[in-house]
Write an enzyme that holds these catalytic residues in place. Structure first.
Site, short mmCIF file in Angstrom:
data_model
loop_
_atom_site.label_atom_id
_atom_site.label_comp_id
_atom_site.label_asym_id
_atom_site.label_seq_id
_atom_site.Cartn_x
_atom_site.Cartn_y
_atom_site.Cartn_z
N SER A 2 28.50 38.30 42.54
CA SER A 2 27.60 37.98 41.45
C SER A 2 27.68 39.06 40.38
CB SER A 2 26.18 37.84 41.98
OG SER A 2 25.66 39.10 42.30
N GLY A 3 27.46 38.66 39.15
CA GLY A 3 27.48 39.61 38.04
C GLY A 3 28.87 39.89 37.49
N GLY A 5 30.83 37.79 36.05
CA GLY A 5 31.09 37.07 34.79
C GLY A 5 31.54 35.63 34.98
N ASP A 60 22.38 31.36 33.83
CA ASP A 60 23.71 30.91 33.44
C ASP A 60 23.66 29.65 32.59
OD1 ASP A 60 25.55 32.78 34.38
OD2 ASP A 60 25.20 32.13 36.43
N GLU A 136 30.03 25.50 38.32
CA GLU A 136 30.10 26.92 38.70
C GLU A 136 29.40 27.12 40.04
OE1 GLU A 136 28.14 29.64 36.03
OE2 GLU A 136 28.32 31.26 37.48
N ASP A 143 31.03 33.69 51.65
CA ASP A 143 29.60 33.70 52.00
C ASP A 143 29.29 32.46 52.82
OD1 ASP A 143 29.11 35.92 50.52
OD2 ASP A 143 28.08 34.90 48.86
N GLU A 145 26.56 30.89 52.76
CA GLU A 145 25.71 29.94 52.06
C GLU A 145 26.43 29.09 51.03
OE1 GLU A 145 22.47 32.30 50.60
OE2 GLU A 145 23.71 33.24 49.06
N CYS A 383 5.44 34.75 23.12
CA CYS A 383 4.60 34.25 24.21
C CYS A 383 3.50 35.25 24.56
CB CYS A 383 5.46 33.87 25.40
SG CYS A 383 4.65 32.68 26.45
N HIS A 543 9.07 30.30 23.32
CA HIS A 543 10.18 31.22 23.54
C HIS A 543 11.36 30.75 22.69
CE1 HIS A 543 8.66 33.68 26.82
NE2 HIS A 543 8.07 32.59 27.29
N GLU A 545 13.80 32.16 21.68
CA GLU A 545 15.10 32.73 22.10
C GLU A 545 15.93 31.74 22.92
OE1 GLU A 545 12.12 33.85 22.92
OE2 GLU A 545 11.95 34.42 25.03
#
Ligand code: GLN
Length: 566
Positions: A2-3, A5, A60, A136, A143, A145, A383, A543, A545
């Site tokens: 994870s992380g 990309g 994501d 994805e 893993d 899972e 918010c 929000h 954003e």
């Protein structure tokens, strides 16, 4: 892992295919048992992303929306929890009567059903399939899972044909500092583990701090039987928006299309995208913004991802205004311990108070808002940021101890409170049900907020609403109850509201409520606040954003960045 990309890689591939003239959607598979990301810890998993239709999901999906410039529904996030819940619910309803419900075939079948469902969209009442569905799968190959999901994609491949499925592996190439050499071994292992699940990757995207050289490409080709022109280098970059451009340098789009036996439907046009990327990388001016929030460390690390969409919205606004935005994460608790440190806020061009929950750090945030108001520093409240600005305004006109009932249930001035209808839901412990989640309409009054929305979004939202005009349930859901002018749509995720009883008295502080949402019971919910005499002081209950995109920044963020630059 994870992380590394995978999300931005998926989003970039989607954008590339879209640029080649195909319709694309993307699906995120999260192997955890939580039903959705609503209850996950943001400091560990990053921010919770909110969809138009009120889903609380993995961030994501935010990258998919930002890169593909489409709104992605909640059904495009699949978790293990949802798969098992669906199967068990159906079993309880007796739908499998007589059958043993087992991992195989029921789990992969349900996963495939969900994937097919996400692949569809409706146009003029008819159901259609997107040309491409990017799927994805989160986690690490090997893993426990994510095995069911690998199994399901393999099964999908058998069902729809090998020629209709392309597998892309995203791996990490470490460069251990003591040898300064890029290692391909973890990639080789990952490919082998994937092979054990019957999956043979068509492409390998190699994430690393540096670009991949030919020697390493050759090594992977030899050890893993993947032609070296399908091994794509994905080095670290300054902005994630450079990733599709980098992939295209290796002609990834054409190569993927070739794999499917397809020709491009149009010649990609990266001009606009390129322009914004180069502005992000070499802006003609720079500003520094303080995001005053609550930061929780995990061990020795603090995760900046908790406000990733705010980050992105600032990047989009900066690209549009040709200003580089440097963000400083300022812990609001600092101001609670030592008021004199508020003076440090003088070093910033502007202050943002982002969304948040609970009482921790709240007084520090209110102090920062007071500082922004009194010193004419551009301020944007998102918010909780709006709610705390309302509390600050109330206290400034003598309502001592004014607060939100989220923090102080006994306050004399509950200027922020839950609505009576929500209170009932809360008493039944249905916390999720008491949230205002997803897109809601707001009617804008003549104001600075309206001026900002007029510059870009107002017409886009008008178009969307016109498209929906036949869909009464949708209009009702969004709260478009009459033919009001100047209606915009923004996403929400909150439980508390400006207490309607205090709206009038609060105007004495100079605060203007410049937009509202009309509930079916005729209650007006305050959506925007502003101080007209201030250089830039705006708060929103939404929000914004979540709707910001490269080339189409959220109007309030653009206005804020411009004010900061000035
Ligand atoms: N805690 C506030 C509420 O629930 C604000 C939530 C937020 O900022 N997203 O209303």
């Amino acid at each position: 892992m994870s992380g590394v990309g995978k999300g931005t890689a998926t989003a970039s591939i989607g954008r590339i295919l879209k640029e080649h003239g195909f319709s694309v959607t993307a699906v995120k598979i999260d192997p955890y048992i939580n039903y959705d990301a609503g209850t996950l810890r943001p400091t560990e998993h990053g921010e919770v992303w909110v969809t138009d239709d009120g889903g609380e999901i993995d961030q994501d999906l935010g990258n998919y929306e930002r890169f593909l410039d489409i709104d992605i529904p909640r059904k495009n996030n699949i978790t293990t929890g949802q798969i098992y819940k669906e199967i068990i619910d159906r079993e309880r309803k007796g739908e499998f009567l007589g059958q043993t419900v087992q991992f195989i075939p029921h789990v992969p079948e349900e996963i495939k059903r969900r994937i097919k469902e996400a692949a569809q969209y409706t146009e003029q009442g008819a159901s259609r399939y997107h040309d491409f569905v990017l799927l994805e799968i989160g986690g690490t190959v090997g893993d426990y899972e994510n095995l069911p999901f690998l199994f399901a994609t393999k099964s999908l491949e058998v069902e729809i044909g090998r020629e209709n499925v392309c597998h892309i592996l995203v791996t990490y190439m470490p460069i251990p500092s003591h040898i300064s050499e890029m290692k391909t071994k973890p990639t080789q292992q990952a490919i082998r583990t994937l092979n054990e699940a019957g999956i043979f990757p068509d492409f390998v995207l190699c994430r690393a701090t540096r670009p991949l050289d030919d020697v390493r490409k050759k090594k992977i080709e030899t050890y893993a039987n993947i032609p070296s022109d399908r091994i794509i280098s994905a080095p670290d970059i300054k902005t994630i928006y450079e990733i599709p451009l980098n992939f295209e340098k290796e002609r990834l789009g054409k190569k993927i299309l070739e794999r499917f036996g397809l020709q491009p439907r149009k010649v990609p046009d990266w001009n606009r995208w390129n322009k914004f990327v180069s502005r992000i990388e070499n802006p003609s001016s720079r500003i520094t913004i303080a995001i005053v929030g609550k930061y929780v460390d995990i061990g020795d690390y603090a995760l900046a991802d908790s406000y990733i969409s705010v980050n992105q919205a600032l990047e989009h606004a900066g690209a549009a205004a040709d200003a580089g935005v440097d963000i400083k994460w300022v812990d609001s608790k600092l101001f609670e311990k030592d008021r004199s440190r508020l003076q440090e806020l003088k070093n910033y061009s502007g202050i943002i108070i982002p969304g948040g929950f609970g009482s921790s750090g709240v007084e520090g945030k209110i102090a920062a808002i007071k500082f922004a108001r009194e010193n004419d520093v551009p301020f944007l409240g998102l918010c909780y940021g709006l709610q705390l600005a309302v509390i600050e305004a109330a206290r400034s006109i003598g309502m001592d101890g004014a607060n939100t009932t989220e923090v102080d249930g006994k306050t004399k001035y509950p200027v922020i409170d839950v609505l009576p209808a929500q209170k009932q839901i809360l008493q039944q412990h249905l916390y999720g049900g008491s949230m205002r989640l997803g897109a809601y309409a707001a009617v804008l009054e003549n104001s600075r907020v309206l001026d900002l929305y007029k510059r870009s979004r107002l017409s886009k939202d008008k178009e969307r609403i016109t498209k929906l005009s036949a869909d009464k349930t949708q209009l009702f859901r969004l709260g478009i109850l009459n033919k009001a002018k100047n209606v915009i749509l923004e996403r929400h995720r909150h439980r508390y509201e400006v207490n309607p009883k205090f709206a009038r008295p609060l105007e004495k502080s100079g605060l203007v409520f410049s937009g509202h949402h009309l509930r079916t019971d005729k209650t007006k919910l305050m959506e925007f606040i502003e101080l007209p005499k201030h250089r830039f002081f705006i708060g929103t209950q939404a929000h914004p954003e979540f709707k910001s995109r490269l080339g189409d920044p959220a109007p309030l963020f653009l206005g804020f960045v411009e004010a900061c630059r000035e």
